[in-house]
Design a protein around this motif. Sequence first.
Motif, short mmCIF file in Angstrom:
data_model
loop_
_atom_site.label_atom_id
_atom_site.label_comp_id
_atom_site.label_asym_id
_atom_site.label_seq_id
_atom_site.Cartn_x
_atom_site.Cartn_y
_atom_site.Cartn_z
N LYS A 132 15.64 78.54 6.71
CA LYS A 132 14.39 79.31 6.85
C LYS A 132 13.36 78.93 5.80
CE LYS A 132 17.06 83.22 8.63
NZ LYS A 132 17.47 84.61 8.38
N GLY A 133 13.82 78.74 4.58
CA GLY A 133 12.89 78.38 3.51
C GLY A 133 12.20 77.05 3.78
N VAL A 136 9.48 77.46 6.53
CA VAL A 136 8.25 78.09 6.01
C VAL A 136 7.47 77.10 5.15
CG1 VAL A 136 7.36 79.92 4.51
CG2 VAL A 136 9.19 80.43 6.15
N GLN A 137 8.16 76.33 4.31
CA GLN A 137 7.48 75.37 3.44
C GLN A 137 6.84 74.25 4.25
OE1 GLN A 137 7.10 75.88 0.05
NE2 GLN A 137 5.57 74.26 0.34
N LYS A 140 3.63 75.32 5.77
CA LYS A 140 2.55 75.34 4.77
C LYS A 140 2.06 73.93 4.46
CE LYS A 140 3.98 79.57 2.38
NZ LYS A 140 4.70 80.10 1.20
N ALA A 171 12.14 85.63 14.28
CA ALA A 171 11.81 86.11 12.93
C ALA A 171 10.93 85.10 12.20
CB ALA A 171 13.08 86.39 12.14
N LEU A 172 11.24 83.80 12.35
CA LEU A 172 10.43 82.76 11.72
C LEU A 172 9.03 82.71 12.30
CD1 LEU A 172 13.11 79.95 11.45
CD2 LEU A 172 11.88 80.98 9.53
N SER A 173 8.91 82.98 13.59
CA SER A 173 7.59 83.05 14.23
C SER A 173 6.74 84.14 13.59
CB SER A 173 7.76 83.32 15.73
OG SER A 173 6.55 83.65 16.34
N SER A 174 7.36 85.29 13.35
CA SER A 174 6.63 86.40 12.70
C SER A 174 6.24 86.04 11.28
CB SER A 174 7.50 87.66 12.70
OG SER A 174 7.78 88.07 14.01
N GLU A 175 7.15 85.38 10.57
CA GLU A 175 6.89 85.05 9.16
C GLU A 175 5.80 84.00 9.02
OE1 GLU A 175 9.31 83.79 5.09
OE2 GLU A 175 10.41 84.27 6.91
N THR A 176 5.76 83.04 9.92
CA THR A 176 4.79 81.95 9.83
C THR A 176 3.53 82.19 10.65
OG1 THR A 176 5.85 80.80 11.67
CG2 THR A 176 6.60 80.22 9.45
N ASP A 177 3.55 83.24 11.46
CA ASP A 177 2.44 83.55 12.37
C ASP A 177 2.16 82.40 13.33
OD1 ASP A 177 0.53 85.31 13.39
OD2 ASP A 177 -1.07 84.49 12.14
#
Length: 365
Positions: A132-133, A136-137, A140, A171-177
């Motif tokens: 997951k980390g 997200v990175q 970005k 969940a990753l979709s929500s975190e990364t929008d």
Amino acid sequence: MENFVLRHVKRVNGEEIDIVIEEGKIAQVMMAGSGQGEHVIDCSGLFVSSGWIDLHVHAFPEFDPYGDEIDEIGVKQGVTTIVDAGSCGADRIADLAASSKKAKTNVYAFLNISRIGLERIDELSRLEWIDKGKVVQAVKDYKEIIVGLKARISKSVVCENGIEPLKIARALSSETDLPLMVHIGSGPPKIEDIIPLLEKGDVITHYLNGKQNNLFDEHENPRQVLKDAIKRGVHLDVGHGTASFSFKVAEAAKRHHIALNTISTDIYRRNRINGPVYSMANVLTKFLSLGYSLEEVIAAVTINAANWLKKPELGRIKAGDAANLTLFAVKKEPITLIDSEGEKRVSDQRIETKGVVANGEFIEC
């Protein structure tokens, strides 16, 4: 050839125009025969649209079997913009981004939620590969090309993990929008367990596949989960590929007035050379053969795809925009078309690409 005129091109509605290109941009769209420029390209008899967009390709040639060179499946196909559908996860997205800078084709990508991407074709069989980390990175670090997250949710990919990778992707979709593109295929997991997890703006790719675990029942009626997804605003993408497009299912979708959102190829070297995909033009011809109008077919690779990408300028022909255009003919010639099931249809017309303007550069196909 920096400044030139495309003379006597036709929009898909039949209107004849001239398009003046200057310094990489559309300078003027004007009455046919009136455009002036350093170089004049006679396009009599050809159609023009904004540059075709293929929302599902595999453009990372190092991976086998799902890989190809960017421009081989881009501008050489009449496609000015491709979206790589999860070839790379966090481990290799930097390499895809670097190669995209050397290509003439515009490149975007869905990031595979598995860090290994399609290095293996069971990339979601081990949950520890979903870092997951790192997801997200990567989002970005490569936000200029990443437009969504990709999860291939079929038996051969998830193996014993069932629906769990999709829950993590949600969940990753929500975190990364970022929206999800979800590949559907053979079960388990069952289609009834997959589709309810998708939200407005997410993409179902391979929605016209002919496998048992598909979106239509044994009577070729749309399943309730499909109807509910459409109401929620989930986007339907063809993703033809080697094993994911059925004429019978596509005919059922048309009978039931399931809207044609985006037509994509799921193209890579093997199905480009050996079929059944061959080219974007071949896939578009299949939809003409199904009875869709030229306007509907071309909208599915221009306006509709551009709107999903939230880049409306890619789906129009307007002065001031970067010049990304596709030139093509519609030939009144018979062609035998084949789907992923080996079913054949004969069409009395076919689409043939003739050239593109990619960011102001004219390239013959």
